[in-house]
Design a protein around this motif. Structure first.
Motif, mmCIF file in Angstrom:
data_model
loop_
_atom_site.group_PDB
_atom_site.id
_atom_site.type_symbol
_atom_site.label_atom_id
_atom_site.label_comp_id
_atom_site.label_asym_id
_atom_site.label_seq_id
_atom_site.Cartn_x
_atom_site.Cartn_y
_atom_site.Cartn_z
ATOM 1 N N VAL A 1 -7.569 -0.951 11.396
ATOM 2 C CA VAL A 1 -7.106 0.021 10.410
ATOM 3 C C VAL A 1 -7.336 1.412 10.981
ATOM 4 O O VAL A 1 -8.387 1.684 11.552
ATOM 5 C CB VAL A 1 -7.895 -0.157 9.092
ATOM 6 C CG1 VAL A 1 -7.592 0.975 8.126
ATOM 7 C CG2 VAL A 1 -7.584 -1.499 8.459
ATOM 8 N N MET B 1 -2.210 0.075 9.309
ATOM 9 C CA MET B 1 -2.567 -0.914 10.337
ATOM 10 C C MET B 1 -2.327 -0.380 11.747
ATOM 11 O O MET B 1 -1.278 0.171 12.038
ATOM 12 C CB MET B 1 -1.743 -2.191 10.142
ATOM 13 C CG MET B 1 -2.246 -3.014 8.984
ATOM 14 S SD MET B 1 -1.329 -4.547 8.880
ATOM 15 C CE MET B 1 -1.878 -5.279 10.389
ATOM 16 N N ARG C 1 3.484 -10.035 6.607
ATOM 17 C CA ARG C 1 3.042 -9.592 5.275
ATOM 18 C C ARG C 1 4.219 -9.158 4.406
ATOM 19 O O ARG C 1 4.232 -9.395 3.201
ATOM 20 C CB ARG C 1 2.071 -8.418 5.401
ATOM 21 C CG ARG C 1 0.705 -8.833 5.865
ATOM 22 C CD ARG C 1 -0.225 -7.637 5.789
ATOM 23 N NE ARG C 1 -1.506 -7.955 6.396
ATOM 24 C CZ ARG C 1 -2.544 -7.138 6.361
ATOM 25 N NH1 ARG C 1 -2.446 -5.966 5.753
ATOM 26 N NH2 ARG C 1 -3.674 -7.477 6.931
ATOM 27 N N SER C 2 5.195 -8.482 5.020
ATOM 28 C CA SER C 2 6.319 -8.003 4.209
ATOM 29 C C SER C 2 7.125 -9.189 3.680
ATOM 30 O O SER C 2 7.602 -9.163 2.548
ATOM 31 C CB SER C 2 7.185 -7.016 4.997
ATOM 32 O OG SER C 2 7.798 -7.654 6.085
ATOM 33 N N LYS D 1 2.590 -7.131 10.233
ATOM 34 C CA LYS D 1 3.279 -6.334 9.210
ATOM 35 C C LYS D 1 4.560 -7.035 8.755
ATOM 36 O O LYS D 1 4.898 -7.025 7.564
ATOM 37 C CB LYS D 1 3.604 -4.924 9.754
ATOM 38 C CG LYS D 1 2.390 -4.001 9.734
ATOM 39 C CD LYS D 1 2.686 -2.643 10.334
ATOM 40 C CE LYS D 1 3.300 -1.687 9.326
ATOM 41 N NZ LYS D 1 3.334 -0.286 9.852
ATOM 42 N N PHE E 1 4.577 -0.201 2.984
ATOM 43 C CA PHE E 1 3.450 -1.151 3.017
ATOM 44 C C PHE E 1 2.615 -0.932 4.291
ATOM 45 O O PHE E 1 3.179 -0.620 5.334
ATOM 46 C CB PHE E 1 3.932 -2.611 3.099
ATOM 47 C CG PHE E 1 4.847 -3.076 1.999
ATOM 48 C CD1 PHE E 1 4.783 -2.570 0.717
ATOM 49 C CD2 PHE E 1 5.762 -4.105 2.256
ATOM 50 C CE1 PHE E 1 5.617 -3.040 -0.282
ATOM 51 C CE2 PHE E 1 6.601 -4.589 1.257
ATOM 52 C CZ PHE E 1 6.535 -4.051 -0.010
ATOM 53 N N ASP E 2 1.348 -1.207 4.216
ATOM 54 C CA ASP E 2 0.483 -1.385 5.403
ATOM 55 C C ASP E 2 0.612 -0.301 6.480
ATOM 56 O O ASP E 2 0.525 -0.597 7.669
ATOM 57 C CB ASP E 2 0.779 -2.754 6.063
ATOM 58 C CG ASP E 2 0.605 -3.902 5.098
ATOM 59 O OD1 ASP E 2 -0.436 -3.943 4.431
ATOM 60 O OD2 ASP E 2 1.502 -4.757 5.010
#
Lengths: 325, 285
Positions: free
Chosen positions: A317, B82, B146-147, B143, B78-79
């Motif tokens: 992150v 990361m 997850r999407s 990613k 989203f995300d």
């Protein structure tokens, strides 16, 4: 006897010395048994030392050895009643991939493997084990057939990669590989793969989305060949030896990264020194994996397989985002 | 007289004109890499980054794509946080990532999120070839996975705009495994009845072509996009044969049955929303 590799030269030289000494003893009728024993002990030590300290590049050399057993060499040792089935029913039959039905410890099984040649003539026929789309589509056809009849699938991975050619692109090389990954992820039977030699890139993965991945100690499996990696990363394919190490492509490296499930030990010096003995070890590991998968019903298998691949990857992150959540 | 047609033209040495040599002022003007015509950047943007004179489709950044595709203000990312790690301790990899983050303002080579296209909600992933050549490592794979999972939860379709040089070499086998991961999640999504559309943009190659890019219920592409598995140079070296000029273009793939349709960028939004509407159902009772 298989020709030795570079790193095996000291062993070859010592073996030659022992041979010379023996013939000298016979010729001259002189007793040099002490000297002979000393050399033989030294040979044993040297072999153990050499083969227990192999570099990734040494292993790559063994994986590429022209006498290394191929899919069709192992099949008669591991299975009974093997019947090869040909063709993808769409375009043709790709000799770079073989497949068929057989019995494993008496149980029905579908067997599929990449097939290279062991000499030039055979390699031309097998296209060096580099498949076209019809090869991957044949494999998929046989897998769907296995699913229909509820029998497990065992695949053997041994390829320098999917064939890079005009016809392959025209017929959808990318799609053929992608379709296999997609369908294998949902196949409702137990699936095991064994990396027996080289495993390069998408061409290897196209037979490799399975419940258990076993890998021979001296084989390699990578996103790209060491030469390709060196050319791409450092613009010099001569740095392949370095790439073999950096890219972490050998069995021991991949076991540590949790990409593969089991590392299969090889006979001293590599599988080509004793293919029959090697097949026995592969049989043990395959049978163990087979029995491990036995208790699961089709839905559980698919779920477990998805979970396994879903977890692959390492990420973090961004620090400037840590205050949010 | 016929012979007048064959009058030899005087030959001149071609000197690049002053105009061509002129530096194109960054930001105000843009020179088309195909026909060399210079256009106002503003005009070009209004024309969806398609050259007005030759139809060349400029590569888009992920956010440019989001801007021209989605209804204003509807996109939700989203995300974004990361980022990649260095799983193989590959020397120089982290520095390269830093440099690309700075250059592009992106954290990785794909932007994912959801939004509305002419009122139809959809999940989207847009790859950006400026970041590590759009290569797929763990973050890109994660990613995208997850999407797709989010689309499954929200009962929405997924559209992926691909642009990639293939697998991310510096992540080794983990990047190869992203092909398996994304394909496995797509299989689950497909079995669940989910609609998946790919739009392949320039360039879509290697491991991305050999995984999610080729797995759409509809596989579309932008005109002129390079799409293929193996690189052209590798193929030429292997087969020692001249390849056709249009080899591995969107049009070549269409001709060989590998695509549903090649869609010019200015028709993309309409076509996509039509596909989405067909999948929404309704109609006369």
């Amino acid at each position: 006897m298989a020709p030795g590799l570079d790193f095996e030269k000291p062993i070859e030289e010592l073996k030659e010395k022992i041979r010379e000494l023996k013939s000298f003893m016979e010729e001259k009728d002189i007793d040099l048994t002490d000297e002979l024993e000393r050399l033989q002990t030294r040979l044993k030590e040297l072999e153990e030392e050499t083969y227990s300290n192999m570099s990734p590049w040494d292993r790559v050399q063994i994986a590429r050895h022209m006498d290394r057993p191929t899919t069709l060499d192992y099949i008669p040792h591991l299975f009974t009643d093997f019947i090869e089935c040909h063709g993808d029913r769409l375009f043709g039959d790709d000799p770079a991939i073989v497949g068929g039905i057989a019995k494993f410890h008496g149980h029905p099984v579908t067997v599929i493997g990449e097939q290279r040649g062991r000499d030039t003539k055979e390699n031309l026929k097998r296209n060096f084990g580099m498949a076209h789309p019809e090869g991957y589509r044949k494999a998929l056809r046989l897998m769907k057939q296995a699913e229909k009849f509820g029998r497990p699938v065992i695949t053997f991975i041994d390829t320098k990669g999917a064939f890079p050619g005009k016809a392959a692109e025209e017929r959808g090389q990318g799609e053929a590989i992608a379709r296999n990954l997609f369908e294998m992820a949902g196949l409702k039977v137990p699936m095991i793969s064994v990396v027996i030699g080289e495993g390069a890139s998408g061409g290897a993965l196209a037979l490799g989305v399975t419940d258990k991945i076993l890998m021979l100690e001296n084989s390699w499996y990578s996103v790209i060949s060491p030469e390709g990696a060196a050319a791409l990363l450092w613009k010099d394919s001569g740095l392949a030896e370095r790439a073999a190490k950096t890219m972490k492509i050998t069995g021991p490296d991949l076991k540590e990264l949790n990409i593969i499930d089991e590392l299969i030990p090889e006979v001293l010096g590599g599988a080509h020194h004793n293919p029959e003995e090697q097949a026995k070890t592969i049989d043990q590991y395959l049978w163990d994996a087979w029995q491990d998968l036995n208790p699961f019903n089709p839905e559980e298998l698919v779920k477990k397989r998805l979970e396994k691949y879903r977890k692959m990857g390492k990420y973090g992150v961004a620090s400037d985002f840590t205050h949010q959540s | 007289m016929i012979k007048d047609f064959f009058v030899k033209k005087k030959k001149y040495v071609t000197v690049p004109s002053q105009k061509a040599k002129q530096e194109v002022p960054e930001g105000i003007m843009k020179k088309c890499p195909q026909c060399k015509k210079i256009m106002y950047a503003k005009e070009l943007k209004k024309n969806l980054y398609i050259c007005q004179s030759c139809g060349y489709h400029y590569p888009l950044t992920a956010y440019e794509r989001v801007e021209i595709l989605f209804d204003k203000g509807s996109f939700e990312e989203f995300d974004r946080e990361m980022i990649s790690e260095n799983p193989l301790d590959f020397s120089g990899y982290l520095e390269k990532l830093d440099k690309d983050r700075e250059k592009t303002g992106l954290n990785e080579a794909v932007v994912t999120g959801k939004g509305k296209i002419n009122g139809y909600s959809t999940v989207v992933a847009v790859m950006d070839s400026r970041f590590r050549m759009g290569s797929m490592g763990s973050v890109v794979g994660e990613k995208i996975a997850r999407s797709i999972e989010r689309a499954m939860e929200l009962n929405l379709p997924v559209i992926i705009f691909t642009a990639s040089g293939g697998a991310r070499m510096q992540e080794g086998m983990l990047s190869l495994m992203q092909m398996a991961k994304t394909s496995a999640v797509l299989k689950q999504f497909s079995d669940d009845g989910g609609l998946f559309i790919t739009v392949m943009t320039h360039p879509t190659t290697g491991g991305v072509t050999a995984s999610f890019a080729s797995l759409g219920d509809y596989n579309f592409a932008e005109p002129g996009a390079l799409i293929g598995f193996a690189g052209r140079r590798v193929i030429e070296q292997t087969i020692r044969e001249e390849l056709p000029e249009d080899f591995q273009t969107a049009e070549f793939l269409l001709k060989h049955g590998q695509l549903d349709k090649v869609i010019p960028r200015d028709e993309l939004k309409e076509t996509l929303s039509t596909v989405l509407s067909i999948h929404t159902g309704g109609g006369e009772k």
